[in-house]
Scaffold this motif. Structure first.
Motif, PDB file in Angstrom:
ATOM      1  N   GLU A  31     -35.685 106.242 -47.165  1.00  0.00           N
ATOM      2  CA  GLU A  31     -34.944 104.979 -47.342  1.00  0.00           C
ATOM      3  C   GLU A  31     -34.378 104.480 -46.015  1.00  0.00           C
ATOM      4  O   GLU A  31     -34.403 103.281 -45.733  1.00  0.00           O
ATOM      5  CB  GLU A  31     -33.817 105.156 -48.356  1.00  0.00           C
ATOM      6  CG  GLU A  31     -34.305 105.240 -49.776  1.00  0.00           C
ATOM      7  CD  GLU A  31     -33.184 105.098 -50.785  1.00  0.00           C
ATOM      8  OE1 GLU A  31     -32.205 104.361 -50.513  1.00  0.00           O
ATOM      9  OE2 GLU A  31     -33.294 105.711 -51.857  1.00  0.00           O
ATOM     10  N   ARG A  35     -35.418 100.968 -44.100  1.00  0.00           N
ATOM     11  CA  ARG A  35     -34.408  99.967 -43.740  1.00  0.00           C
ATOM     12  C   ARG A  35     -34.316  99.714 -42.231  1.00  0.00           C
ATOM     13  O   ARG A  35     -34.193  98.577 -41.789  1.00  0.00           O
ATOM     14  CB  ARG A  35     -33.051 100.427 -44.276  1.00  0.00           C
ATOM     15  CG  ARG A  35     -31.876  99.543 -43.956  1.00  0.00           C
ATOM     16  CD  ARG A  35     -31.878  98.281 -44.792  1.00  0.00           C
ATOM     17  NE  ARG A  35     -30.726  97.458 -44.504  1.00  0.00           N
ATOM     18  CZ  ARG A  35     -30.035  96.811 -45.405  1.00  0.00           C
ATOM     19  NH1 ARG A  35     -30.383  96.866 -46.665  1.00  0.00           N
ATOM     20  NH2 ARG A  35     -29.014  96.073 -45.054  1.00  0.00           N
ATOM     21  N   GLU A  76     -24.430  94.233 -35.991  1.00  0.00           N
ATOM     22  CA  GLU A  76     -24.913  94.693 -37.297  1.00  0.00           C
ATOM     23  C   GLU A  76     -24.137  95.906 -37.816  1.00  0.00           C
ATOM     24  O   GLU A  76     -24.353  96.347 -38.945  1.00  0.00           O
ATOM     25  CB  GLU A  76     -26.397  95.073 -37.221  1.00  0.00           C
ATOM     26  CG  GLU A  76     -27.333  93.918 -37.010  1.00  0.00           C
ATOM     27  CD  GLU A  76     -28.799  94.345 -37.025  1.00  0.00           C
ATOM     28  OE1 GLU A  76     -29.092  95.552 -37.229  1.00  0.00           O
ATOM     29  OE2 GLU A  76     -29.650  93.477 -36.833  1.00  0.00           O
ATOM     30  N   ASP A  79     -22.435  95.806 -41.357  1.00  0.00           N
ATOM     31  CA  ASP A  79     -23.427  95.711 -42.434  1.00  0.00           C
ATOM     32  C   ASP A  79     -24.160  97.038 -42.635  1.00  0.00           C
ATOM     33  O   ASP A  79     -24.452  97.435 -43.770  1.00  0.00           O
ATOM     34  CB  ASP A  79     -24.429  94.591 -42.152  1.00  0.00           C
ATOM     35  CG  ASP A  79     -23.800  93.214 -42.238  1.00  0.00           C
ATOM     36  OD1 ASP A  79     -22.824  93.039 -43.012  1.00  0.00           O
ATOM     37  OD2 ASP A  79     -24.265  92.311 -41.522  1.00  0.00           O
ATOM     38  N   ILE A  80     -24.449  97.717 -41.550  1.00  0.00           N
ATOM     39  CA  ILE A  80     -25.114  99.025 -41.646  1.00  0.00           C
ATOM     40  C   ILE A  80     -24.208 100.013 -42.373  1.00  0.00           C
ATOM     41  O   ILE A  80     -24.652 100.740 -43.267  1.00  0.00           O
ATOM     42  CB  ILE A  80     -25.512  99.534 -40.243  1.00  0.00           C
ATOM     43  CG1 ILE A  80     -26.631  98.652 -39.670  1.00  0.00           C
ATOM     44  CG2 ILE A  80     -25.941 100.999 -40.302  1.00  0.00           C
ATOM     45  CD1 ILE A  80     -26.921  98.887 -38.198  1.00  0.00           C
ATOM     46  N   TRP A  83     -24.106  99.338 -46.074  1.00  0.00           N
ATOM     47  CA  TRP A  83     -25.340  99.776 -46.717  1.00  0.00           C
ATOM     48  C   TRP A  83     -25.370 101.298 -46.854  1.00  0.00           C
ATOM     49  O   TRP A  83     -25.722 101.825 -47.912  1.00  0.00           O
ATOM     50  CB  TRP A  83     -26.564  99.268 -45.945  1.00  0.00           C
ATOM     51  CG  TRP A  83     -27.841  99.598 -46.636  1.00  0.00           C
ATOM     52  CD1 TRP A  83     -28.428  98.911 -47.653  1.00  0.00           C
ATOM     53  CD2 TRP A  83     -28.685 100.724 -46.366  1.00  0.00           C
ATOM     54  NE1 TRP A  83     -29.597  99.545 -48.037  1.00  0.00           N
ATOM     55  CE2 TRP A  83     -29.764 100.656 -47.255  1.00  0.00           C
ATOM     56  CE3 TRP A  83     -28.634 101.768 -45.462  1.00  0.00           C
ATOM     57  CZ2 TRP A  83     -30.785 101.601 -47.270  1.00  0.00           C
ATOM     58  CZ3 TRP A  83     -29.648 102.719 -45.464  1.00  0.00           C
ATOM     59  CH2 TRP A  83     -30.707 102.630 -46.372  1.00  0.00           C
ATOM     60  N   THR A  84     -24.987 102.033 -45.788  1.00  0.00           N
ATOM     61  CA  THR A  84     -25.000 103.499 -45.881  1.00  0.00           C
ATOM     62  C   THR A  84     -23.994 103.981 -46.924  1.00  0.00           C
ATOM     63  O   THR A  84     -24.257 104.954 -47.635  1.00  0.00           O
ATOM     64  CB  THR A  84     -24.756 104.183 -44.521  1.00  0.00           C
ATOM     65  OG1 THR A  84     -23.492 103.792 -43.985  1.00  0.00           O
ATOM     66  CG2 THR A  84     -25.880 103.881 -43.540  1.00  0.00           C
ATOM     67  N   SER A  86     -23.314 102.441 -49.667  1.00  0.00           N
ATOM     68  CA  SER A  86     -23.950 102.226 -50.969  1.00  0.00           C
ATOM     69  C   SER A  86     -24.984 103.314 -51.268  1.00  0.00           C
ATOM     70  O   SER A  86     -25.137 103.727 -52.416  1.00  0.00           O
ATOM     71  CB  SER A  86     -24.578 100.829 -51.045  1.00  0.00           C
ATOM     72  OG  SER A  86     -25.747 100.744 -50.261  1.00  0.00           O
ATOM     73  N   VAL A  87     -25.677 103.787 -50.233  1.00  0.00           N
ATOM     74  CA  VAL A  87     -26.648 104.878 -50.430  1.00  0.00           C
ATOM     75  C   VAL A  87     -25.918 106.160 -50.824  1.00  0.00           C
ATOM     76  O   VAL A  87     -26.338 106.868 -51.751  1.00  0.00           O
ATOM     77  CB  VAL A  87     -27.508 105.087 -49.163  1.00  0.00           C
ATOM     78  CG1 VAL A  87     -28.399 106.320 -49.294  1.00  0.00           C
ATOM     79  CG2 VAL A  87     -28.352 103.849 -48.877  1.00  0.00           C
TER      80      VAL A  87
END
Length: 177
Positions: A31, A35, A76, A79-80, A83-84, A86-87
């Motif tokens: 994943e 990404r 970024e 945002d990174i 996202w991490t 959420s993973v």
């Protein structure tokens, strides 16, 4: 008067901590690659400078550093991190994470990590994410601060980051297509 200028992109580095790599790896690695592109993972090495994550992740905890091939814009980072996060939550079991993902950017000048925790030295980015200036490169070596996490202040980590910094410098010198 200063003239605004877009900084050079940074090398995305994600630290992964876990006591049970078999429960999520290589799926999470795939994943991350989907990404952010290909990455070079370090060997697993001990994470034993603190017991902060022991209750949640279990023991013994080991770490891998993932250094991504593609250089990315520094803005970024928030945002990174979102996202991490959420993973981590998607793979959690019984309200406990199986792993911790800590993204940051390595540049010639510094290592800046993303965090969801405020503190006096951290700079707010957006959406509940702060930037933590963890290390700076000065006089041909990494310099830590009173707030630098003990694992990042250690010579073993600094040695790994020095190698990644050289890789970053080599990528910067290649012509962009």
């Amino acid at each position: 008067m200063s003239t605004p200028k877009t900084p050079d992109p940074g090398m995305l580095v994600i630290s992964v901590l876990s006591a049970d790599w078999g429960a999520f790896w290589p799926q999470v690695g795939a994943e991350l690659a989907d990404r952010f592109g290909p990455f070079d993972p370090s060997e697993e090495f001990d994470f034993d400078q603190t017991d902060y994550y022991d209750e949640e992740l279990g023991t013994p905890i080991t770490r891998r550093l993932l250094a991504f091939d593609a250089l990315r814009p520094l803005d970024e980072l928030a945002d990174i991190k979102l996202w991490t996060n959420s993973v981590e939550q998607r793979f959690a079991r019984d309200g406990r994470r199986l792993f911790n993902l800590d993204p940051g950017f390595l540049t010639q000048q510094s290592l800046v990590l993303a965090t969801g925790k405020n503190f006096s030295h951290r700079i707010y980015l957006k959406d509940g994410i702060w930037a933590d200036l963890t290390l700076i490169w000065q006089k041909k070596r990494w310099v830590d601060f009173p707030w630098t996490f003990p694992d990042y202040a250690g010579e073993a980590m600094k040695s790994r980051l020095t190698k990644l910094r050289q890789s970053y410098r080599n990528r910067q010198s290649k012509p962009r297509t």
